[in-house]
Motif scaffolding. Structure first.
Motif, PDB file in Angstrom:
ATOM      1  N   UNK A  97      -6.828   2.543  -7.866  1.00  0.00           N
ATOM      2  CA  UNK A  97      -5.683   2.456  -6.960  1.00  0.00           C
ATOM      3  C   UNK A  97      -6.061   2.945  -5.568  1.00  0.00           C
ATOM      4  N   UNK A  98      -6.808   4.046  -5.499  1.00  0.00           N
ATOM      5  CA  UNK A  98      -7.218   4.588  -4.200  1.00  0.00           C
ATOM      6  C   UNK A  98      -8.078   3.596  -3.430  1.00  0.00           C
ATOM      7  N   UNK A  99      -8.893   2.831  -4.145  1.00  0.00           N
ATOM      8  CA  UNK A  99      -9.714   1.816  -3.481  1.00  0.00           C
ATOM      9  C   UNK A  99      -8.859   0.719  -2.846  1.00  0.00           C
ATOM     10  N   UNK A 100      -7.618   0.570  -3.338  1.00  0.00           N
ATOM     11  CA  UNK A 100      -6.689  -0.414  -2.777  1.00  0.00           C
ATOM     12  C   UNK A 100      -5.663   0.229  -1.851  1.00  0.00           C
ATOM     13  N   UNK A 101      -5.980   1.424  -1.340  1.00  0.00           N
ATOM     14  CA  UNK A 101      -5.069   2.150  -0.442  1.00  0.00           C
ATOM     15  C   UNK A 101      -3.739   2.474  -1.106  1.00  0.00           C
ATOM     16  N   UNK A 102      -3.800   2.786  -2.386  1.00  0.00           N
ATOM     17  CA  UNK A 102      -2.625   3.179  -3.139  1.00  0.00           C
ATOM     18  C   UNK A 102      -2.764   4.628  -3.594  1.00  0.00           C
ATOM     19  N   UNK A 103      -1.656   5.346  -3.590  1.00  0.00           N
ATOM     20  CA  UNK A 103      -1.623   6.733  -4.034  1.00  0.00           C
ATOM     21  C   UNK A 103      -0.719   6.841  -5.253  1.00  0.00           C
ATOM     22  N   UNK A 104      -1.293   7.127  -6.414  1.00  0.00           N
ATOM     23  CA  UNK A 104      -0.496   7.261  -7.634  1.00  0.00           C
ATOM     24  C   UNK A 104       0.342   8.533  -7.542  1.00  0.00           C
ATOM     25  N   UNK A 105       1.647   8.386  -7.641  1.00  0.00           N
ATOM     26  CA  UNK A 105       2.567   9.518  -7.463  1.00  0.00           C
ATOM     27  C   UNK A 105       3.092  10.064  -8.781  1.00  0.00           C
ATOM     28  N   UNK A 106       2.809   9.384  -9.870  1.00  0.00           N
ATOM     29  CA  UNK A 106       3.283   9.847 -11.168  1.00  0.00           C
ATOM     30  C   UNK A 106       2.867   8.872 -12.238  1.00  0.00           C
ATOM     31  N   UNK A 107       2.955   9.327 -13.494  1.00  0.00           N
ATOM     32  CA  UNK A 107       2.566   8.489 -14.624  1.00  0.00           C
ATOM     33  C   UNK A 107       3.592   8.612 -15.734  1.00  0.00           C
ATOM     34  N   UNK A 108       3.752   7.535 -16.487  1.00  0.00           N
ATOM     35  CA  UNK A 108       4.625   7.524 -17.652  1.00  0.00           C
ATOM     36  C   UNK A 108       3.839   6.992 -18.839  1.00  0.00           C
ATOM     37  N   UNK A 109       3.929   7.693 -19.949  1.00  0.00           N
ATOM     38  CA  UNK A 109       3.262   7.302 -21.181  1.00  0.00           C
ATOM     39  C   UNK A 109       4.296   6.693 -22.120  1.00  0.00           C
ATOM     40  N   UNK A 110       4.066   5.474 -22.570  1.00  0.00           N
ATOM     41  CA  UNK A 110       4.964   4.779 -23.493  1.00  0.00           C
ATOM     42  C   UNK A 110       4.567   5.134 -24.919  1.00  0.00           C
ATOM     43  N   UNK A 111       5.390   5.932 -25.590  1.00  0.00           N
ATOM     44  CA  UNK A 111       5.069   6.420 -26.925  1.00  0.00           C
ATOM     45  C   UNK A 111       5.876   5.666 -27.982  1.00  0.00           C
ATOM     46  N   UNK A 112       5.235   5.257 -29.074  1.00  0.00           N
ATOM     47  CA  UNK A 112       5.951   4.532 -30.127  1.00  0.00           C
ATOM     48  C   UNK A 112       6.645   5.485 -31.100  1.00  0.00           C
ATOM     49  N   UNK A 113       7.663   6.186 -30.624  1.00  0.00           N
ATOM     50  CA  UNK A 113       8.363   7.132 -31.479  1.00  0.00           C
ATOM     51  C   UNK A 113       9.465   7.844 -30.733  1.00  0.00           C
ATOM     52  N   UNK A 114      10.030   8.861 -31.364  1.00  0.00           N
ATOM     53  CA  UNK A 114      11.114   9.623 -30.760  1.00  0.00           C
ATOM     54  C   UNK A 114      10.557  10.606 -29.742  1.00  0.00           C
ATOM     55  N   UNK A 131       0.864  -1.169   0.000  1.00  0.00           N
ATOM     56  CA  UNK A 131       0.000   0.000   0.000  1.00  0.00           C
ATOM     57  C   UNK A 131       0.906   1.226   0.000  1.00  0.00           C
ATOM     58  N   UNK A 132       0.305   2.402  -0.208  1.00  0.00           N
ATOM     59  CA  UNK A 132       1.104   3.620  -0.252  1.00  0.00           C
ATOM     60  C   UNK A 132       1.329   4.080  -1.683  1.00  0.00           C
ATOM     61  N   UNK A 133       2.565   4.454  -2.044  1.00  0.00           N
ATOM     62  CA  UNK A 133       2.801   5.009  -3.378  1.00  0.00           C
ATOM     63  C   UNK A 133       2.668   3.966  -4.482  1.00  0.00           C
ATOM     64  N   UNK A 134       2.216   4.434  -5.650  1.00  0.00           N
ATOM     65  CA  UNK A 134       2.041   3.557  -6.809  1.00  0.00           C
ATOM     66  C   UNK A 134       2.380   4.336  -8.069  1.00  0.00           C
ATOM     67  N   UNK A 135       2.711   3.604  -9.135  1.00  0.00           N
ATOM     68  CA  UNK A 135       3.023   4.208 -10.420  1.00  0.00           C
ATOM     69  C   UNK A 135       1.980   3.845 -11.451  1.00  0.00           C
ATOM     70  N   UNK A 136       1.718   4.771 -12.367  1.00  0.00           N
ATOM     71  CA  UNK A 136       0.723   4.579 -13.420  1.00  0.00           C
ATOM     72  C   UNK A 136       1.428   4.549 -14.772  1.00  0.00           C
ATOM     73  N   UNK A 137       1.116   3.551 -15.572  1.00  0.00           N
ATOM     74  CA  UNK A 137       1.640   3.454 -16.924  1.00  0.00           C
ATOM     75  C   UNK A 137       0.522   3.560 -17.946  1.00  0.00           C
ATOM     76  N   UNK A 138       0.805   4.225 -19.081  1.00  0.00           N
ATOM     77  CA  UNK A 138      -0.153   4.372 -20.179  1.00  0.00           C
ATOM     78  C   UNK A 138       0.541   3.961 -21.466  1.00  0.00           C
TER      79      UNK A 138
END
Length: 417
Positions: free
Chosen positions: A147-164, A89-96
């Motif tokens: 995530x909040x329902x699981x006692x997680x706090x998203x601290x940031x997100x990273x987007x995976x882009x298919x390019x430069x 629980x606590x901090x979590x990361x978000x991926x897109x």
């Protein structure tokens, strides 16, 4: 007051020593992901005194970053030592991520465990960038609530882009999406509507490699991960560490100077031979396919000779491009990720044939080619791991956040737009 730890290699002043020691101790716990680690092992591994370790451990326990686990393994007799491990629980990361025919969102906790994984059908190749980013932002807000329902706090997100990618925000060019100079990081941060969840952008091949590295064995190792969804990308791991970068455009390596024109403006690129949609086109199936790897697999299962010929041509092209890479870096494993992981049975032999003929060191150090464990999910999982890495590398930023009465950090309000 919690201070951000100084960068490695800089002098450590007295007012930063506490933050530095906390990072040093926390890294020992992060690295011991295969088994809980005891306080005495932390003292031995860091060189810090037992009282200092006890104070730091109490601070991390209070902040909810670690938990007391079962007894740590010990080679001596006597009372078992209580082990420490990362909290779930606590901090979590978000991926897109954008993949062929779908968008995806993923949340991982501090241990790297996937806690939320969602897909939405979407043909990003034929949609404006703004529409795609709006859809990703909606998925991100759903993931943050889950995530909040699981006692997680998203601290940031990273987007995976298919390019430069430039400046960890701007997709300078993604030919297969038709994107040019799209500030995806700024747009997603605004659309998600939470100042507590900044969005950075990374190359999908590099992030796929990070995901595959974490999914594999813990010992230091080296491999090349080749992924094929929209564009063909590659990432490299040497001595257990991923090489960071924002390009990875293996699909635009020349494999035939007399080859067909490519969307990048050149000709004879690997993309024209081994791209998933290009394989379908070579097999005479040029219609839209939301999941081209699945469509190719179905054609093979139906006994289509044309798709087998197209796969053999793709394997030859991949082998030529990968061989050039292996002549520059010393690794003995190639992972086929993304859609290629579903097609490995029909690609491995042709790729290994080219490697044997073209890679000098393959004569005495054979190179193994095999499907990647995470396959098409690697990019979004790697993106989420990249996002939580900010806390894993330096927990002082998490500790410095204002807290509610229950000890959890206060989050900025989130827009419902």
């Amino acid at each position: 007051m919690h201070r951000v730890a100084p960068a490695t290699g800089t002098p450590i002043r007295q007012d930063s020593l506490r933050a530095h020691n906390l990072v040093l101790t926390f890294q020992q716990i992060v690295d011991a992901r295969q088994a809980p680690i005891s306080r005495s092992e932390l003292a031995a591994g860091t060189g810090l005194t037992r009282p200092t370790i006890s104070r730091i451990v109490d601070e991390l326990l209070t902040a909810g970053l670690i938990v007391e686990a079962g007894p740590a393994r010990s080679g001596t007799s006597g009372r078992p030592r209580v082990g420490l491990s990362l909290a779930r629980t606590g901090p979590a990361g978000l991926g897109l991520d954008i993949r062929a025919g779908a968008l995806s969102a993923c949340v991982v906790d501090l241990t790297g465990t996937v806690r939320h994984l969602e897909f939405t059908p979407h043909n990003g190749r034929d949609r404006p960038a703004e529409e795609t980013l709006h859809s990703l932002a909606r998925m991100a807000r759903t993931a943050i609530r889950a995530a909040a329902d699981d006692d997680l706090t998203v601290v940031g997100a990273t987007f995976a882009a298919p390019g430069r990618v430039e400046n960890t925000s701007v997709v300078r060019r993604a030919p297969t999406l038709g994107w040019h100079d799209v500030d995806a990081g700024a747009a997603l941060t605004r659309l998600i509507g939470s100042a507590a969840v900044p969005v950075v952008v990374g190359n999908d091949a590099a992030l796929s490699t990070l995901g595959e590295l974490y999914a594999g064995a813990p010992e230091p190792r080296g491999f090349v991960c080749v992924s094929g969804e929209f564009d063909i990308g590659a990432g490299i791991v040497l001595d257990g560490r991923p090489l960071r970068g924002h390009r990875g455009h293996l699909g635009h390596v020349l494999v035939d100077s007399a080859g067909p024109p490519c969307v990048c403006g050149a000709s004879g690129c690997l993309q024209g031979y081994a791209g998933l949609r290009e394989i379908l086109a070579a097999a005479g199936h040029d219609g839209p396919a939301e999941a081209p790897a699945v469509a190719i697999d179905a054609l093979v299962s139906a006994g289509s000779p044309t798709v087998l010929r197209a796969l053999d041509r793709a394997a030859t092209g991949l082998g030529i491009a990968i061989s050039g890479l292996l002549n520059l870096v010393e690794v003995d494993t190639v992972l086929l990720g993304g859609g290629y992981s579903l097609l490995a049975s029909w690609l491995v032999e042709g790729i290994e044939r080219e490697i044997r003929d073209r890679v000098l060191s393959a004569r005495w150090t054979p190179v193994q080619v095999r499907p990647a464990p995470l396959g098409p999910d690697a990019a979004v999982i790697g993106a989420a791991l990249d996002a939580i890495d900010t806390v894993r590398r330096d927990p002082n930023r998490w500790l410095a956040q204002p807290r509610r009465q229950d000890g959890q950090p206060r989050q900025a309000s989130q827009s419902s737009a």
